[in-house]
Design an enzyme around this catalytic site. Sequence first.
Site, PDB file in Angstrom:
ATOM      1  N   LYS A   1     -10.178  -0.413  10.833  1.00  0.00           N
ATOM      2  CA  LYS A   1     -10.375  -1.604   9.985  1.00  0.00           C
ATOM      3  C   LYS A   1     -10.736  -2.823  10.836  1.00  0.00           C
ATOM      4  O   LYS A   1     -10.926  -3.911  10.326  1.00  0.00           O
ATOM      5  CB  LYS A   1      -9.107  -1.902   9.178  1.00  0.00           C
TER       6      LYS A   1
ATOM      7  N   CYS B   1      -4.853   2.544  -3.597  1.00  0.00           N
ATOM      8  CA  CYS B   1      -3.600   3.062  -3.019  1.00  0.00           C
ATOM      9  C   CYS B   1      -2.452   2.066  -3.196  1.00  0.00           C
ATOM     10  O   CYS B   1      -1.598   1.925  -2.304  1.00  0.00           O
ATOM     11  CB  CYS B   1      -3.754   3.409  -1.544  1.00  0.00           C
TER      12      CYS B   1
ATOM     13  N   GLN C   1      -4.112  -4.981   7.196  1.00  0.00           N
ATOM     14  CA  GLN C   1      -5.102  -5.940   6.678  1.00  0.00           C
ATOM     15  C   GLN C   1      -5.037  -7.297   7.358  1.00  0.00           C
ATOM     16  O   GLN C   1      -5.764  -8.210   6.972  1.00  0.00           O
ATOM     17  CB  GLN C   1      -4.925  -6.105   5.155  1.00  0.00           C
TER      18      GLN C   1
ATOM     19  N   ASP D   1       3.523  -4.060   8.019  1.00  0.00           N
ATOM     20  CA  ASP D   1       2.260  -3.343   7.874  1.00  0.00           C
ATOM     21  C   ASP D   1       1.134  -4.353   8.114  1.00  0.00           C
ATOM     22  O   ASP D   1       0.847  -5.206   7.274  1.00  0.00           O
ATOM     23  CB  ASP D   1       2.197  -2.753   6.456  1.00  0.00           C
TER      24      ASP D   1
ATOM     25  N   HIS E   1       0.872  -1.178   0.000  1.00  0.00           N
ATOM     26  CA  HIS E   1       0.000   0.000   0.000  1.00  0.00           C
ATOM     27  C   HIS E   1       0.913   1.233   0.000  1.00  0.00           C
ATOM     28  O   HIS E   1       2.030   1.172   0.524  1.00  0.00           O
ATOM     29  CB  HIS E   1      -0.846  -0.059   1.284  1.00  0.00           C
TER      30      HIS E   1
END
Length: 407
Positions: A223, A363, A200, A197, A121
Amino acid sequence: MIIMNIEKIKSDFPVFKNNPNLTYLDSASTSQRPLPVIEAMNEYYTSFNANVHRGVYKISEEATEKYEKAREKVRNFVCAKSDKEIIYTRGTTESINLVMHGYGEKFVNSGDKIVITIMEHHSNFVPWQQLAKRKNAKLVIIDINENGELKEDEIKTKIKGAKLVAVSHASNVLGTINNVSEICKIAKEEGAVSVIDGAQSVPHMKIDVQKFGCDFFAFSGHKMLGPTGIGGLYGREELLESMDPFLYGGDMISEVTVEKSEWNYLPYKFEAGTLPIAEAIGFGAAIDYLSKLGIENVYKHEKELTEYAISKLSEIKNLSMYGPKKADKKVGVITFNLNGIHSHDVATILSEYGLAIRTGHHCAMPLHDRLQIGATARASFYVYNSKEDVNKLVAGLKEANKIFKVG
Ligand code: 7TS
């Protein structure tokens, strides 16, 4: 077999009562929030609204206690050793920027190698690209194979001699789950710092930063059923100690004189100013909600939905799917195109039927360039989605084909 009672879960989310026709398939952008999260924030504003770490009066102490309790819940959820290692941020983007400024600016030098992947991302791409430019460091990018997975051989060869490795745990476009334990192990052997990261992954699967062996791990509250404007950064204590602050101001100092300032102890060294207190407390409530469901159950439910969606969508002849085709290789994110129809048109038609999906480059422009595609459509699942939602998606896509006379 569906392990969770989806109708019951759905009834906890006021947005579905207020939009009875809504089929929400865009949780990878932001999830919906259950009532306990909204109520926890309301309770702060209506019952003990005060700044934290400042007042010695009762409601300030209560606010501080709830705010710090939420940090403990976050720590527990990602299995960090100490609350000192959990920094509140606005979300993944700010967490990664904090590492880039606090660690990268201080320790990355000219000629050093920074390794990222092509599936990142922009939040985990642009900060490192810009740091590499400023420092005259080398930005090295791990490629993907035809299944949308990182190329095994490149993981080993490209991390060799690296100073910093920044990789997503799960891709927001391909859904691919990366083997972060393996990547962090290789990074460590090379003496490189690892930045994961987790935007997700944290909402969908068991996270154990100690088992992964990562140095930094970034995630967003919004999220994972929590409020917007709050997220977290896990950082290994020793590294956080060695870094410079990211933002300067109140609360992050221990002493200030005209000549100099000294920094507060962790995690407050990195928490300048008044943070989103209500949101932090709401974040804690979101973690309580997910923990009650059981994160393993959440993962199993989404895996089953993903498997079902892959098989149903595969029946549509002009549909191209991107990323792994096996549900156990990915999170509940399905990115696709209906050949012959622009994804924006697809989403507009689906919207007529109450379906919410995302379209565009998500993104992740370098990834779309790599795949040689302009825009894609993406459906993503969470705890309130059911097979019925997938059926509605399939029906909507068939309708789009009919309208455009393709397929
Ligand atoms: N990293 C990944 C892998 C993401 O998917 C996102 C947001 C971010 C970082 C940034 O998170 P933020 O909370 O700081 O904004 N991804 C998406 C998406 O896929 N659609 O909208 C936002």
